[in-house]
Scaffold this active site. Structure first.
Site, PDB file in Angstrom:
ATOM      1  N   GLY A 118       0.932  -1.180   0.233  1.00  0.00           N
ATOM      2  CA  GLY A 118       0.023  -0.106   0.046  1.00  0.00           C
ATOM      3  C   GLY A 118       0.797   1.326  -0.052  1.00  0.00           C
ATOM      4  CG  ASP A 119       3.428   2.517   3.341  1.00  0.00           C
ATOM      5  OD1 ASP A 119       2.451   3.340   3.552  1.00  0.00           O
ATOM      6  OD2 ASP A 119       4.274   2.182   4.110  1.00  0.00           O
ATOM      7  CB  ILE A 120       5.351   0.494  -2.699  1.00  0.00           C
ATOM      8  CG1 ILE A 120       6.389   0.173  -1.753  1.00  0.00           C
ATOM      9  CG2 ILE A 120       5.981   0.466  -4.151  1.00  0.00           C
ATOM     10  CD1 ILE A 120       7.417   1.115  -1.339  1.00  0.00           C
TER      11      ILE A 120
END
Length: 405
Positions: A175-177
């Site tokens: 999700g962060d990437i």
């Protein structure tokens, strides 16, 4: 100097100045992508502890390698935005910046007195990239968000895991990437839009939205059938054979993405031509439905050979196949690690020699470069304040004494 030499001395984003107020993973990842292509990225951290990721291991000589990987190609300053002088310095920097990145909870920058409306007044051409768990509007806007929340509420965990098993988080901060990549896409779209309108704008990226968008056909299948997608191990809900298969010494991936590949695989690789006309496997939907049955037949063949042998025989006939690499194998692979330069050695002033992740984006005339390692906390205070804003060395010392930087 010929044209090629001129291009080699140019980086795609070298004319952009970026103020990076982000922390942890998604925002810093976005800033590092911009820095890899030559943007002048200034990482702004709170004095004292700085970015939360400075406290994440592994460490070398007391310095976080986790932080160093995500913050290369940046200058680093400290700035206490809770002080009036700190806010004033930020506004002075904003006047000289093209892009500002932040990943505070929506409203925090406004409470500090340096929200988008204020910054837009100071510099109408500023592109303001905001990244948060749920975005700046909607019922959940004020909820805190981390990667695992985005994977849970974006649906990724619901479709990841063994058949009949529990929802499973991906093994990385997906999700962060995805959020960081979407932030980069958004700000670069706004850079182009600025050539049209002459003004900057605010970009609003949500981790949850980013994960939702990544599930692509899961929603299409649901809208069509009203049936929930299920966890199906490594099988694909839309294509078969497209799965992992056991070999003598491990597992291999084989991907027959169309009928031609499937027929060639049956005829020329596993030598089971009867599977082409078997009523259970006649069409893609039937093969998906009967994947587990077909998988047993394929594994009767694959388990006679090693992973390398299965991959070699399958690729030899033009069928996509590959081993399931672990991290060690990836770092030693001549294509990924060497030719594609996905791991780059840098010299950090505290850590020493270390490797960081390479950039997956290759502009063939303006390749990404790692020009400098991640900064130590406040490393470039004097340079930025004196050279960019004209502070004297005495004024910088006063700011330190007053805990503004």
């Amino acid at each position: 100097m010929d044209m090629k030499e001129k291009v080699e001395n140019v980086q795609a984003l070298q004319n952009l100045t970026v103020l990076d107020l982000t922390r942890v993973v998604a925002g810093p990842y976005a800033g590092s992508i911009l820095g890899d292509f030559g943007a002048h990225v200034i990482k702004i951290e709170m004095p004292g502890n700085g970015d939360d990721a400075r406290g994440y291991g592994p460490y070398e000589n007391g310095e976080s390698m986790y932080y160093a990987n995500l913050n290369r190609n940046k200058k680093g300053i400290t700035l206490n935005l809770k002080t009036e002088e700190g806010k004033r310095i930020l506004l002075e920097l904003v006047k000289k910046a093209d892009i500002l990145l932040e990943n505070y909870r929506p409203g925090v920058m406004d409470k500090l007195g340096v929200g988008y409306e204020v910054l837009h007044e100071v510099n109408p051409r500023l592109i303001y990239g905001a990244l948060s768990g749920f975005g700046s509007y909607g019922p959940y806007a004020q909820r805190p968000g981390y990667d695992i929340i985005s994977q849970a509420m974006g649906g990724l965990m619901s479709v990841t895991g063994e058949k009949g098993g529990q929802p499973t988080r991906c093994g990385n901060a997906m999700g962060d990437i995805l959020g960081g990549m979407n932030l980069v896409i958004g700000v670069l779209m706004a850079v182009n839009a600025r050539y049209i309108t002459g003004e900057g704008q605010r970009i609003d990226v949500s981790l949850v939205d980013s994960v939702v968008a990544s599930l692509e056909n899961a929603y299409i299948r649901y809208f069509k059938s009203q049936e929930l997608p299920v966890r199906n191990g490594n099988a694909y809900a839309s294509i078969a054979p497209y799965d992992t298969y056991h070999a003598k010494d491990g597992m291999v991936v084989i991907a027959c993405g169309n009928q031609k590949l499937y027929e060639k695989f049956c005829n020329e690789v596993i030598h089971m031509p009867w599977m082409i006309t078997d009523e259970r496997f006649l069409t893609v939907p039937l093969r998906v439905q009967n994947n587990e049955i077909q998988k047993q037949y394929i594994e009767e063949w694959s388990m006679q050979y090693t992973v390398d042998e299965v991959v070699e025989m399958t690729l030899f006939k033009g069928i996509p196949a590959g081993p399931i690499y672990n991290v060690k194998q990836i770092t030693e692979d001549p294509h990924i690690a060497e030719a594609r330069e996905m791991f780059i050695e840098v010299e950090h002033p505290v850590i020493g020699t270390m490797k960081v992740n390479g950039n997956p984006i290759k502009l063939m005339d303006m390749m990404p470069r790692i020009n400098c390692p991640a900064p130590t906390l406040g490393q470039d205070n004097e340079e930025i304040l004196e050279d960019m804003l004209g502070y004297s060395s005495q004024e910088v010392e006063t700011l330190k004494a007053n805990k503004v930087i």
